[in-house]
Design a protein around this motif. Structure first.
Motif, PDB file in Angstrom:
ATOM      1  N   GLU A   1      -5.796   4.362 -10.017  1.00 17.64           N
ATOM      2  CA  GLU A   1      -6.602   4.281  -8.613  1.00 17.64           C
ATOM      3  C   GLU A   1      -7.133   3.366  -8.098  1.00 17.64           C
ATOM      4  O   GLU A   1      -6.930   2.959  -6.876  1.00 17.64           O
ATOM      5  CB  GLU A   1      -7.641   5.560  -8.606  1.00 17.64           C
ATOM      6  CG  GLU A   1      -8.161   6.066  -7.663  1.00 17.64           C
ATOM      7  CD  GLU A   1      -9.265   6.953  -7.693  1.00 17.64           C
ATOM      8  OE1 GLU A   1      -9.817   7.466  -6.706  1.00 17.64           O
ATOM      9  OE2 GLU A   1      -9.551   7.282  -8.703  1.00 17.64           O
TER      10      GLU A   1
ATOM     11  N   ILE B   1      -6.625   1.866  -4.233  1.00 13.17           N
ATOM     12  CA  ILE B   1      -7.738   1.302  -3.269  1.00 13.17           C
ATOM     13  C   ILE B   1      -7.628  -0.013  -2.867  1.00 13.17           C
ATOM     14  O   ILE B   1      -8.005  -0.569  -1.835  1.00 13.17           O
ATOM     15  CB  ILE B   1      -9.085   1.821  -4.248  1.00 13.17           C
ATOM     16  CG1 ILE B   1      -9.271   3.059  -4.133  1.00 13.17           C
ATOM     17  CG2 ILE B   1     -10.175   0.931  -3.369  1.00 13.17           C
ATOM     18  CD1 ILE B   1     -10.463   3.676  -5.249  1.00 13.17           C
ATOM     19  N   THR B   2      -7.240  -1.119  -4.010  1.00 12.42           N
ATOM     20  CA  THR B   2      -7.295  -2.284  -3.660  1.00 12.42           C
ATOM     21  C   THR B   2      -6.310  -2.568  -2.425  1.00 12.42           C
ATOM     22  O   THR B   2      -6.360  -3.675  -1.599  1.00 12.42           O
ATOM     23  CB  THR B   2      -6.854  -3.165  -4.916  1.00 12.42           C
ATOM     24  OG1 THR B   2      -7.915  -2.914  -5.837  1.00 12.42           O
ATOM     25  CG2 THR B   2      -6.711  -4.835  -4.686  1.00 12.42           C
TER      26      THR B   2
ATOM     27  N   TYR C   1       0.742  -1.344   0.015  1.00 10.99           N
ATOM     28  CA  TYR C   1       0.038  -0.138  -0.036  1.00 10.99           C
ATOM     29  C   TYR C   1       0.830   1.219   0.068  1.00 10.99           C
ATOM     30  O   TYR C   1       0.591   2.282  -0.724  1.00 10.99           O
ATOM     31  CB  TYR C   1      -0.959  -0.032   1.354  1.00 10.99           C
ATOM     32  CG  TYR C   1      -1.586   1.185   1.337  1.00 10.99           C
ATOM     33  CD1 TYR C   1      -2.480   1.676   0.499  1.00 10.99           C
ATOM     34  CD2 TYR C   1      -1.406   2.246   2.522  1.00 10.99           C
ATOM     35  CE1 TYR C   1      -3.387   3.008   0.704  1.00 10.99           C
ATOM     36  CE2 TYR C   1      -1.891   3.439   2.616  1.00 10.99           C
ATOM     37  CZ  TYR C   1      -3.103   3.736   1.690  1.00 10.99           C
ATOM     38  OH  TYR C   1      -3.524   4.895   1.741  1.00 10.99           O
TER      39      TYR C   1
ATOM     40  N   ARG D   1      -5.190  -0.691  -0.218  1.00 10.14           N
ATOM     41  CA  ARG D   1      -5.698  -0.186   1.103  1.00 10.14           C
ATOM     42  C   ARG D   1      -6.807  -1.107   1.723  1.00 10.14           C
ATOM     43  O   ARG D   1      -6.891  -1.192   2.948  1.00 10.14           O
ATOM     44  CB  ARG D   1      -6.257   1.454   0.928  1.00 10.14           C
ATOM     45  CG  ARG D   1      -6.567   1.975   2.039  1.00 10.14           C
ATOM     46  CD  ARG D   1      -7.141   3.484   2.083  1.00 10.14           C
ATOM     47  NE  ARG D   1      -8.156   3.362   1.306  1.00 10.14           N
ATOM     48  CZ  ARG D   1      -8.502   4.650   0.416  1.00 10.14           C
ATOM     49  NH1 ARG D   1      -8.060   5.637   0.493  1.00 10.14           N
ATOM     50  NH2 ARG D   1      -9.529   4.434  -0.484  1.00 10.14           N
ATOM     51  N   THR D   2      -7.643  -1.622   0.955  1.00  7.22           N
ATOM     52  CA  THR D   2      -8.565  -2.400   1.461  1.00  7.22           C
ATOM     53  C   THR D   2      -8.133  -3.915   1.915  1.00  7.22           C
ATOM     54  O   THR D   2      -8.528  -4.248   2.948  1.00  7.22           O
ATOM     55  CB  THR D   2      -9.574  -2.828   0.196  1.00  7.22           C
ATOM     56  OG1 THR D   2     -10.085  -1.797  -0.408  1.00  7.22           O
ATOM     57  CG2 THR D   2     -10.654  -3.868   0.559  1.00  7.22           C
TER      58      THR D   2
ATOM     59  N   SER E   1       0.962   3.813  -2.975  1.00  6.37           N
ATOM     60  CA  SER E   1       0.419   5.681  -2.525  1.00  6.37           C
ATOM     61  C   SER E   1       1.679   6.373  -3.103  1.00  6.37           C
ATOM     62  O   SER E   1       1.295   7.476  -3.580  1.00  6.37           O
ATOM     63  CB  SER E   1       0.631   5.667  -0.961  1.00  6.37           C
ATOM     64  OG  SER E   1       0.026   6.919  -0.640  1.00  6.37           O
TER      65      SER E   1
END
Length: 401
Positions: free
Chosen positions: A173, A177-178, A159, A180-181, A163
């Motif tokens: 993006e 998001i993946t 992550y 972070r999830t 980032s």
């Protein structure tokens, strides 16, 4: 006077004879009525004869004989503190009795650290239950948690990389998001795994059975290898009794509900060990048991090694007390149509004679009856030989004639 007595006898004889001359006929009711009338006439004539004989004895001095004084025993009337008790039977019980049971369900006994009669401290380990399965579950959960933590470290690294690239305008993006999830999901899994470990550790601690009170192991009815549930049928498998905090329990009949209350004085006797304790009612039940129509009363007892739970006790609950009361032996009290009476000895004309006194009585306890009016302190109560004496009879208190 002798003639008067003779006339009465003649009259009575004529009356009875006249009744006998009547016809034998008549109804059963008439015959019964005639018998009742004759009985009443007989009683009345007997009373007249007794009265006339007394008058003759007083007036006829021609024989030169003196009245024969009756030998009696007398005792001065005194005041005292009179107490009435309710006599009951009770039993000794302990305030703190603990029935040991497993907190988190039954288990097989692996070790037993107490035997019957042992003194047990609060918090002492008593039983060790089988915990092999729970230990394996804890170990597996910890390994799983460590694996999740390793995955979380890797996910956080991914992550952070995504980032940094996103900040430089590199990458999509959706990739950010993946990443972070994945981090958030692993964090939740680890948190759930840690909570599961806490539960399993608590289950593991539940395999250790501790005493929650200090006292004596009164019952130990379980062995190594057996299933420990707390009770075997209706009997406790381990029972701890605290002997330092004892009480007496008794069932009080409901007709005393208005007399027994918290604070009432109580005397507890244990005849088997010849001991008596004074206490007061600490608990007075408010509900009547429909089976025996009584309510429960309790009183605390001092710590005593001679006392044992379920000992039979004789309980006396004080429900009445009077200071400076007059109490006399109940067997000296007679009853007539006017009520209760006693005989006292008084001096009249230089002679000791019997005097009948009507009295008002109160409570009765232990062969003593309270006298509320009729006699006073100092009166000479006739306590022996009062049978068959009459008002005014000459008395003597020694063996001299």
């Amino acid at each position: 006077m002798q003639k008067i007595v003779t006339v009465i006898f003649i009259t009575a004889s004529l009356g009875i004879a006249s009744c006998g001359t009547k016809k034998e006929g008549g109804s059963l009711a008439e015959k019964r009525a005639a018998v009742e009338k004759l009985k009443k006439d007989q009683i009345a004539i007997g009373e007249q004869i007794t009265s006339l004989e007394k008058e003759i004895a007083k007036l006829d001095t021609s024989s030169g004989k003196q009245d024969v004084a009756k030998l009696v025993g007398i005792s001065p009337v005194t005041t005292q503190n009179f107490v009435h008790y309710i006599d009951l039977q009770g039993r000794i019980d302990a305030e703190n009795i603990s029935y040991i049971s497993p907190r988190l369900g039954p288990g097989q006994v692996r070790a037993l650290y107490v035997k019957k009669g042992d003194y047990v401290k609060k918090g002492q380990l008593l039983v060790k239950l089988d915990d092999a399965v729970v230990k394996q579950q804890v170990a597996a959960s910890k390994q799983n948690t460590e694996a999740l933590k390793t995955q979380l470290t890797f996910a956080k690294d991914v992550y952070n990389r995504r980032s940094n690239l996103w900040k430089q305008g590199i990458g999509s993006e959706i990739e950010l998001i993946t990443a972070r999830t994945n981090v958030e999901s692993l964090e939740k899994q680890i948190k759930g795994a840690e909570e599961s470990i806490k539960i399993q550790v608590e289950q593991l601690s539940g395999s250790n059975i501790y005493s929650d009170v200090e006292g004596v192991a009164d019952e130990v009815n379980v062995r190594v290898g057996e299933l420990f549930t707390g009770f075997s049928g209706s009997s406790p498998q381990i029972k701890i009794v605290n002997m330092s905090n004892l009480k007496v329990i008794t069932d009080v009949p409901e007709n005393y509900s208005g007399k027994v209350r918290v604070g009432s004085t109580i005397v507890v006797s244990l005849p088997d060990i010849n001991k008596t304790y004074n206490s007061s009612i600490s608990v007075s039940g408010k509900v009547i048991d429909p089976n025996n129509r009584s309510f429960r009363a309790e009183a605390k007892l001092p710590s005593d090694g001679a006392l044992r739970p379920n000992q039979i006790a004789l309980v006396k609950i004080q429900d009445y007390a009077a200071s400076n009361a007059i109490a006399i032996p109940v067997n000296t009290v007679g009853t007539d149509e006017k009520g209760k009476y006693v005989y006292i000895a008084v001096t009249e004309g230089g002679k000791l004679v019997a005097k009948k006194k009507q009295i008002t009585v109160g409570e009765l306890y232990n062969q003593l009856i309270e006298v509320r009016s009729g006699i006073t302190a100092g009166d000479q109560l006739i306590t022996d030989g009062f049978q068959n004496i009459y008002d005014g009879q000459l008395l003597r208190t020694d063996m001299k004639k």
